[in-house]
Design an enzyme around this catalytic site. Structure first.
Site, PDB file in Angstrom:
ATOM      1  N   ARG A  44       0.845  -1.195   0.000  1.00  9.57           N
ATOM      2  CA  ARG A  44       0.000   0.000   0.000  1.00  9.57           C
ATOM      3  C   ARG A  44       0.877   1.240   0.000  1.00  9.57           C
ATOM      4  O   ARG A  44       1.806   1.371   0.797  1.00  9.57           O
ATOM      5  CB  ARG A  44      -0.900  -0.002   1.233  1.00  9.57           C
ATOM      6  N   SER A  58     -13.173   3.797  16.252  1.00  9.28           N
ATOM      7  CA  SER A  58     -13.830   2.494  16.381  1.00  9.28           C
ATOM      8  C   SER A  58     -13.095   1.603  17.374  1.00  9.28           C
ATOM      9  O   SER A  58     -13.713   0.930  18.213  1.00  9.28           O
ATOM     10  CB  SER A  58     -13.894   1.804  15.011  1.00  9.28           C
ATOM     11  N   GLY A  63     -12.555  -1.874  20.551  1.00  6.33           N
ATOM     12  CA  GLY A  63     -11.357  -2.705  20.510  1.00  6.33           C
ATOM     13  C   GLY A  63     -11.041  -3.124  19.072  1.00  6.33           C
ATOM     14  O   GLY A  63     -11.726  -2.733  18.118  1.00  6.33           O
ATOM     15  N   GLN A  66     -10.829  -7.123  14.123  1.00 11.71           N
ATOM     16  CA  GLN A  66     -10.160  -8.044  13.188  1.00 11.71           C
ATOM     17  C   GLN A  66      -8.671  -8.126  13.513  1.00 11.71           C
ATOM     18  O   GLN A  66      -7.969  -7.116  13.476  1.00 11.71           O
ATOM     19  CB  GLN A  66     -10.353  -7.572  11.745  1.00 11.71           C
ATOM     20  N   GLU A  83      -1.822  -3.142   8.390  1.00  8.64           N
ATOM     21  CA  GLU A  83      -1.029  -1.933   8.603  1.00  8.64           C
ATOM     22  C   GLU A  83      -1.823  -0.826   9.280  1.00  8.64           C
ATOM     23  O   GLU A  83      -1.344  -0.193  10.226  1.00  8.64           O
ATOM     24  CB  GLU A  83      -0.501  -1.420   7.257  1.00  8.64           C
ATOM     25  N   ARG A  85      -4.582  -1.043  11.128  1.00  6.50           N
ATOM     26  CA  ARG A  85      -4.903  -1.401  12.519  1.00  6.50           C
ATOM     27  C   ARG A  85      -3.685  -1.233  13.426  1.00  6.50           C
ATOM     28  O   ARG A  85      -3.772  -0.741  14.551  1.00  6.50           O
ATOM     29  CB  ARG A  85      -5.424  -2.845  12.579  1.00  6.50           C
TER      30      ARG A  85
END
Length: 283
Positions: A44, A58, A63, A66, A83, A85
């Site tokens: 990316r 979020s 928490g 995923q 990346e 997250r």
């Protein structure tokens, strides 16, 4: 060792259906965020700051839903996928993050797995996908057919993405920024001249042209008259050339320039030149 045949289905093909509490490879457990290093092979190229902010909000409320995916390295872990997250929890100062650990032995496997997994995500732009395909070819030694098989696409799709990399850098940047769609880019590719591509690209950006409008503009450009070719040699001049060619037994060219012109007579040796001069001078 990762089963390389499974890469075409993304990371889900490599993970168990039901994670256990064991810290074995391929299973889910909590990892210290500080022990994870970024992915040096990250395909990316751009990260949307607004989407990252949304993700952080979020995570703050719900928490990490995923898990990320990592591989073991000497001093800890190295990120394979997730990346954003990883960036979000780092910014938030979160201590632990859920992660799957995969046993990826070589950098080439790591590169291949990272690219394939990221390509399967819908939010990559067309240029990032194209560059991902090219890296699989250049750095992993794959053919276009093999790339198509790994990413579960037909070869024509892979080829069309790779063609985008032939566009000028300014146009590629517009695709990455979202100012142009792949449809716009593919229409521009049908123009062979780079100058024409850039001129039409500027009009697209300035006037927010639709893909259909661009396709029509390209058709109009192709219909424009090409520079006028010189008139074919007249029957009279061809007749003069033939008569002199027969008379002198050599190649003769007559070229008109306005009302005048020139006559070129070929010869192949000094003796041949002497023969031609004698015939012209009637000696």
């Amino acid at each position: 060792m990762v089963n390389r045949k499974a890469l075409g289905r993304g990371l889900s093909a490599l993970l168990p259906d039901e994670p256990t509490e064991s810290v074995s490879a391929g299973q889910l457990h909590q990892i210290d965020v500080k022990s994870i290093s970024p992915n040096p092979f990250q395909p990316r190229l751009t990260f949307d700051s607004e989407k990252l902010e949304e993700l952080m909000r979020s995570i703050s409320e719900n928490g990490v839903v995923q898990p990320i995916t990592v591989r073991r390295i000497q001093d800890g872990y190295q990120l394979i996928a997730g990346e954003r997250r990883f960036r979000a929890v780092t910014e938030l100062g979160v201590d632990k993050i859920p992660a799957y650990v995969l046993e990826v032995q070589t950098d080439q496997e790591m590169l291949e797995l990272s690219i394939v997994e990221n390509i399967h995500r819908e939010d990559l732009n067309s240029i990032e996908v194209a560059k991902g395909y090219k890296r699989l070819i250049d750095e992993c030694g794959l053919t276009q057919d093999q790339v198509a098989q790994k990413v579960c696409k037909d070869r024509t799709t892979v080829t069309n993405f790779l063609r985008l990399l032939k566009l000028p850098a300014q146009i590629q940047a517009s695709v990455q920024e979202g100012a142009l769609t792949m449809g716009h880019a593919r229409a521009l590719l049908t123009l062979q001249d780079v100058g024409q591509q850039l001129a039409l690209w500027k009009k697209i950006v300035q006037n927010d042209l639709s893909v259909r409008s661009v396709e029509q503009a390209v058709k109009n450009k192709k219909k424009e008259k090409s520079p006028k070719k010189p008139d074919a040699k007249s029957y009279y001049l061809e007749d003069v050339e033939n008569r002199m060619r027969v008379k002198l037994a050599t190649k003769v060219s007559v070229n008109m320039k306005g009302k005048g012109g020139s006559v070129a007579i070929d010869f192949y040796s000094e003796d041949d030149l002497e023969r031609i001069v004698s015939m012209i001078c009637d000696e």
